[in-house]
Enzyme design. Structure first.
Site, PDB file in Angstrom:
ATOM      1  N   GLU A 173      43.465  20.988  14.713  1.00 11.47           N
ATOM      2  CA  GLU A 173      42.506  21.447  15.191  1.00 11.47           C
ATOM      3  C   GLU A 173      42.678  23.157  15.625  1.00 11.47           C
ATOM      4  OE1 GLU A 173      38.899  18.509  15.204  1.00 11.47           O
ATOM      5  OE2 GLU A 173      37.656  20.621  15.118  1.00 11.47           O
ATOM      6  N   HIS A 227      42.956  23.032  11.700  1.00 12.08           N
ATOM      7  CA  HIS A 227      41.650  21.576  10.710  1.00 12.08           C
ATOM      8  C   HIS A 227      40.373  22.673  11.055  1.00 12.08           C
ATOM      9  CE1 HIS A 227      39.724  18.418   9.472  1.00 12.08           C
ATOM     10  NE2 HIS A 227      38.881  18.489  11.023  1.00 12.08           N
ATOM     11  N   ASP A 261      35.245  21.095  12.813  1.00 16.31           N
ATOM     12  CA  ASP A 261      33.922  20.653  12.729  1.00 16.31           C
ATOM     13  C   ASP A 261      32.108  21.673  12.701  1.00 16.31           C
ATOM     14  OD1 ASP A 261      34.116  20.064  15.133  1.00 16.31           O
ATOM     15  OD2 ASP A 261      32.436  18.446  15.099  1.00 16.31           O
ATOM     16  N   ASP A 315      51.440  21.715  11.412  1.00 21.20           N
ATOM     17  CA  ASP A 315      50.533  23.141  10.865  1.00 21.20           C
ATOM     18  C   ASP A 315      50.373  22.366   9.397  1.00 21.20           C
ATOM     19  OD1 ASP A 315      49.480  25.228  10.492  1.00 21.20           O
ATOM     20  OD2 ASP A 315      51.252  26.106  10.174  1.00 21.20           O
TER      21      ASP A 315
END
Ligand code: G3I
Ligand code: 9MR
Ligand code: ZN
Length: 537
Positions: free
Chosen positions: A518, A465, A150, A509
């Site tokens: 992540e 991620h 993020d 994965d």
């Protein structure tokens, strides 16, 4: 083909202990062969290990006697062959470069040109002034590193990442000085200018300084109100908000600012003074902050929480680090008061005790010798406990079943650091070897048979991620995956893995799986510090 022989895909230094894991129900004899098929080593694996974490039976072979540089594979009659790996003195240089360059690629608030960032190039992102939560005040909070997959920027994990990168630099300056900012040529080093590593770390420190309030306390984080969709960072145009102050952020910042002083003093004394003032100011603010129940997102904000409910270990670290930096008795008294109640340990964002211990053990100012000895004793005991677990594990990891939680690969790396501390305090080689085994675990000798660092080894994680990687369809190199997470906490892994599943294999994965796959700056920093440590030997 399904793998059954597991090695460090990035290879081994010639002098390292070299172990290989066989997933097999029967005893194993094995050969190490060169790329053109010549046998250079023959061995027999040790006793059978029932591996409950991985739900399988393992045998472990040792081929440490093979020290000749080269490219090899391991074969055994009834098993599929291992990935190819190398033995050489420089096998980890590229790994270090990639893992450190990740921080550059996570930079927020500046253009990343194609010449440096390749396909991950983007324009300056998150440049708007931020709202201070619940007020009409606006603040410049540009800079720093995106936390993870993020684009939030959070003080607590940022402080941990900075501390670990500084320790990596201090532990192994010769490896660290090989690092060059992506796009820069490798031979620009000039002893008077700031090394690239420190320049990168300063990028985060500069941002942290902006999150310090006038009264010395630290806003917990800067982020948008919620996580965005899968877009590049410069496409996230939502409002930015600064969350309320927290004791953990304030303590972590005080500590890491104090720690940083000695690294920058030589190159930039004015900057070092600024860090010193900021550290003292944060500490004073911290002293009058109530112990609290942990940061919680206020209404309207749903980005990363880092809501550690215990702030004593952070205060402990801050006290020790300011004492080491300044020598004032008040810092010493605060630390000793905490430490006589309880000695804290930990390298993770929620448990920062070991950073405090390291500061207290290495200060030039006077200390309580009995307390010092007690800290050392506990650090050695901790390393011994980890060693015992590692010796009984088929992959040499000291992760206990319940430690395969969100971010288990960080725990693996930090376990390696505790083992390395044991080595530094006693000189016992078995600690160093076990620390290196945590590195080997992360780089391929694990039950998934995957190199958990993207873009490295022969068979690495491909779908982390990580928004830029997902958007561009190619994993950014040098990122450590969070690792197996026994109690899966995202819809993707819940959809793929059955309810009952061996925790050490609970990694998917797939880019949707944020609880197993992540990436994060403070997982990479743990990896970087571990790598720098074991390579130094
Ligand atoms: O420590 C406990 C342990 O005592 C317990 O036995 C175990 C059982 O599951 O859980 C452990 O706690 C876990 C904790 O991480 C340990 O650090 C929690 O279950 C787990 O939910 C928690 O996950 C955190 C996750 O955010 C969710 O809050 C991760 O540590 C943390 O790294 C992760 O951080 C996110 C940010 O919020 C947003 N940005 C990305 C970043 C990485 O995914
Ligand atoms: O991308 C987010 C990741 O960084 C966090 O670790 C994770 C848990 O907080 O949340 C991810 O964002 C997801 C959000 O929580 C729910 N909607 C989908 C988002 C992307 O998968
Ligand atoms: Zn950004």
């Amino acid at each position: 083909m399904y793998k059954s022989i597991f090695v460090d895909q990035c290879g081994y230094l010639p002098e390292m202990t070299k172990r290989v894991t066989f997933r097999s129900d029967n005893p194993v004899a094995f050969d190490v062969i060169t790329s053109d098929g010549h046998r250079v080593f023959h061995g027999t694996a040790s006793a059978r290990i029932e591996n409950l974490c991985a739900g399988e039976t393992d045998y472990v072979g040792d081929f440490s006697a093979l020290t000749a540089p080269g490219r090899y594979r391991i074969v055994s009659d009834s098993l599929s062959e291992s990935d190819t790996f190398e033995i050489a003195g420089d096998v980890y240089e590229d790994v270090f470069q990639k893992a450190f360059a990740f921080f550059y690629l996570q930079r927020c608030g500046c253009d990343l040109p194609t010449s440096a960032a390749g396909i991950y190039a983007h324009r300056a992102c998150h440049t708007k002034q931020a709202f201070v939560y619940g007020t009409s005040e606006k603040l410049d909070v540009t800079g720093g590193w995106h936390d993870a997959g993020d684009y939030g920027r959070y003080i607590v994990p940022g402080a941990m990442a900075v501390a670990q990168l500084l320790y990596a630099y201090e532990t192994n300056p010769s490896l660290a000085s090989l690092y060059h900012k992506p796009g820069d040529s490798t031979d620009t080093a000039d002893s008077a200018s700031l090394p690239s590593c420190l320049e990168e770390i300063k990028y985060e420190l500069d941002w942290m300084l902006k999150l310090q309030r006038e009264d010395g306390s630290l806003y917990h984080k800067s982020s948008c109100y919620r996580f965005c969709s899968t877009i590049m960072p410069d496409a996230e145009q939502d409002d930015i908000v600064v969350s309320p102050v927290s004791a953990t952020a304030t303590a972590d910042f005080a500590a890491v600012a104090a720690l940083s002083i000695r690294f920058y003093k030589k190159y930039d004394p004015i900057y070092a003074d600024r860090l010193a003032d900021a550290a003292r100011k944060a500490y004073e603010a911290l002293r009058i902050m109530e112990p609290f129940q942990g940061f919680k997102n206020p209404p309207g904000i749903s980005t990363g929480g880092y809501g550690d409910p215990h702030d004593t270990d952070e205060r402990y670290w801050a006290a020790a680090e300011l004492y080491k930096a300044f020598g004032d008795t008040k810092y010493r008294e605060d630390f000793e008061l905490f430490a006589k109640q309880q000695i804290y340990h930990g390298y993770g964002w929620g448990n920062m005790g070991t950073y405090g211990n390291r500061a207290y053990l290495t200060t030039e100012y006077s200390t309580d010798i009995d307390l010092k000895n007690k800290i050392i004793e506990e650090m050695i005991t901790l390393a011994e406990e980890k060693l015992r677990i590692a010796e009984q594990d088929g992959y040499g990891t000291c992760l206990k079943a319940e430690q395969y939680h969100w971010g288990s690969n960080m725990v693996a790396a930090n376990n390696g650091l505790h083992l390395y501390d044991g080595y530094c305090l006693t000189g016992r080689r078995e600690f160093l070897n076990a620390a290196a085994d945590q590195l080997h675990y992360l780089l391929g000798r694990n039950p998934m048979g995957l190199c958990y660092l993207t873009g490295c080894g022969t068979d690495a994680i491909k779908h982390p991620h990580h928004r830029p990687s997902i958007f561009l369809g190619k994993a950014m190199p040098g990122m450590l995956s969070g690792g197996p997470c026994g109690r899966r906490a995202d819809p993707t892994s819940k959809g793929v893995l059955p309810e009952e599943f061996p925790p050490a294999k609970a990694l998917v994965d797939m880019s949707g799986s944020y609880s197993t796959n992540e990436v994060a700056i403070y997982w990479n920093s743990a990896f970087v510090q571990l790598l720098a440590s074991v390579v130094r030997g």
